[in-house]
Design a protein around this motif. Structure first.
Motif, short mmCIF file in Angstrom:
data_model
loop_
_atom_site.label_atom_id
_atom_site.label_comp_id
_atom_site.label_asym_id
_atom_site.label_seq_id
_atom_site.Cartn_x
_atom_site.Cartn_y
_atom_site.Cartn_z
N HIS A 1 0.86 -1.19 0.00
CA HIS A 1 0.00 0.00 0.00
C HIS A 1 0.90 1.25 0.00
CE1 HIS A 1 -2.68 3.13 1.50
NE2 HIS A 1 -3.67 2.38 1.06
N PRO A 2 0.60 2.25 -0.89
CA PRO A 2 1.51 3.39 -1.04
C PRO A 2 1.81 4.13 0.27
CG PRO A 2 -0.33 3.53 -2.60
CD PRO A 2 -0.55 2.30 -1.78
N GLU A 3 0.84 4.11 1.21
CA GLU A 3 1.07 4.83 2.46
C GLU A 3 1.47 3.89 3.59
OE1 GLU A 3 -1.81 7.70 4.57
OE2 GLU A 3 -2.40 7.54 2.44
N HIS A 4 0.75 2.77 3.69
CA HIS A 4 0.89 1.93 4.88
C HIS A 4 1.76 0.70 4.68
CE1 HIS A 4 -2.46 4.32 6.23
NE2 HIS A 4 -3.19 3.91 5.22
N GLY A 5 2.09 0.36 3.43
CA GLY A 5 2.73 -0.93 3.14
C GLY A 5 4.08 -1.12 3.83
N TYR A 6 4.33 -2.37 4.21
CA TYR A 6 5.57 -2.74 4.90
C TYR A 6 6.81 -2.30 4.12
CZ TYR A 6 9.23 -5.93 6.50
OH TYR A 6 10.42 -6.46 6.94
N TYR A 7 6.82 -2.56 2.81
CA TYR A 7 8.02 -2.22 2.03
C TYR A 7 8.22 -0.71 1.86
CZ TYR A 7 8.78 -7.09 0.90
OH TYR A 7 9.03 -8.44 0.99
N GLN A 8 7.15 0.07 2.08
CA GLN A 8 7.29 1.53 1.97
C GLN A 8 7.94 2.10 3.23
OE1 GLN A 8 6.67 2.86 -0.76
NE2 GLN A 8 4.94 1.85 -1.75
#
Ligand code: SAH
Length: 353
Positions: free
Chosen positions: A29-36
């Motif tokens: 997810h662009p805001e919440h994603g683990y890789y972000q």
């Protein structure tokens, strides 16, 4: 808003979500994603991948690609595409390890497909002085239509899976809902699945990864049209396995899936038979899936280990040897990790297969 709050809002507004949606949002997810947000890799991170364990891994992947390029007749232009490049370590070792292959670096144009903006920046920093022709993409749609060699290490395990559970009433998709204010798993109404699964026992789980199939079809179509090859390395299985392989990992330990959502990595084992099957629709060569152990041994990991050791002190010698063992030992990554290769129809079997 935390990832957990985001998922709860989604469920409250739309009803239960699939495991695939949960996984996709948790990771990318662009805001919440683990890789972000997180620093996934290495000792301080949550997990360690083969290129982060030993430089030899990326070097040998590089040698494999260079040998495929030579099999093609060393074309003047070749695109190397890495899917999900993490910190860019594999590519760094790839570039260094192939610098003596005559004409390869000049012909090579590198494309990194990375969904996480944060990791794109890490990769750009780590590869700054490595090669002058590197491009970044957030998905495969913007890749040029030209002869390409695709590499994917621990990429497919991060793609969202659906899970189905066999119950007395039939196959039911596993969903995520809210119970007593907390995220909880539940089952949807029974659906019919292809007849090949009719003998599964009650309690069995079937996993399906449509995104992986779509990506394999895209890669295979490109190889059919433009020639080229693909090398896919990941943990996974061959054949029909009715097992729940969804796993969360945090600080190098397995973690309950519903705890600390967004700050643990979530993956599933890769079904290599389904990846191969997706490629059969195209006019390409599909090699038999082999173990990482057999692949790395065939490419000369032992010889390369010996040559690194020659110039090392005692402590380094020990580190180099144990890193190699970790990659190839049957009870470590050697057998669990599998390697699948696909090549253009006019190429002979690639190195290692
Ligand atoms: N290949 C690296 C990293 C593996 S972790 C290594 O071996 O060290 C998975 C990688 O895939 C991360 O870089 C993650 O951001 C990326 N990724 C996950 N889902 C993706 C998607 N749908 N598209 C592109 N990259 C993705």
């Amino acid at each position: 808003m935390s990832l957990e709050e985001h998922l709860k809002k989604l469920i409250t507004n739309n009803g239960p979500i699939t495991i695939a949606q949960f996984m996709a949002d948790s990771l990318t997810h662009p805001e919440h994603g683990y890789y972000q947000k997180q620093k996934p890799f290495g000792k301080e991170g949550d997990f360690t991948t083969s290129p982060e364990i030993s430089q030899i891994f990326g070097e040998l992947v590089g040698i494999w690609c260079a040998s495929v390029w030579q099999q093609m007749g060393s074309p003047a232009n070749i695109s190397i595409v890495e899917l999900g490049p993490g910190r860019g370590t594999l590519m760094k070792d790839f570039i260094r390890g192939t610098k003596h292959v005559n004409g390869f670096h000049k012909a090579m144009e590198i494309h990194m497909v990375e969904v996480s903006r944060q990791l794109q920046q890490v990769q750009q920093k780590n590869l700054k002085e490595s090669h002058g022709n590197i491009h970044w993409h957030s998905d495969m749609t913007s890749l040029p239509a030209k002869t390409s060699i695709f590499i994917a290490n621990e990429f497919f395990d991060a793609l969202p899976i659906h899970q189905y559970e066999k119950t007395t009433k039939g196959w039911c998709e596993k969903l995520m809902d809210i119970a007593d204010g907390k995220l909880a798993f539940t089952l949807a109404s029974p659906i019919s699945l292809p007849g090949e699964h009719k003998n599964a026992a009650n309690g069995n789980t079937l996993e399906a990864c449509p995104t992986a199939i779509t990506i394999m079809q895209d890669i295979s179509a490109r190889i059919e049209m433009e020639n080229g090859a693909a090398l896919i390395i990941d943990y996974g299985y061959i054949g029909k396995v009715y097992k729940d392989t969804l796993q969360a990992v945090k600080n190098h330990k397995y973690h309950p899936i519903l705890e600390d959502i967004g700050s643990a990595d979530i993956t599933a084992h890769v079904n290599f038979s389904e990846l191969s099957k997706a490629a059969t629709e195209y006019d390409v060569n599909i090699c038999n899936t082999i173990t990482q152990r057999d692949f790395l041994l065939a490419l000369g990991i032992e010889l390369r280990t010996q040559s690194l050791i020659k110039n090392a002190n005692d402590k380094q010698k020990q580190q180099i040897t144990s890193a190699t063992e970790r990659l190839i030992n049957a009870d470590e990554m050697g057998n669990l990790f599998k390697v699948l290769a696909i090549t253009g129809k006019n190429l002979t079997t690639p190195a290692g297969f």
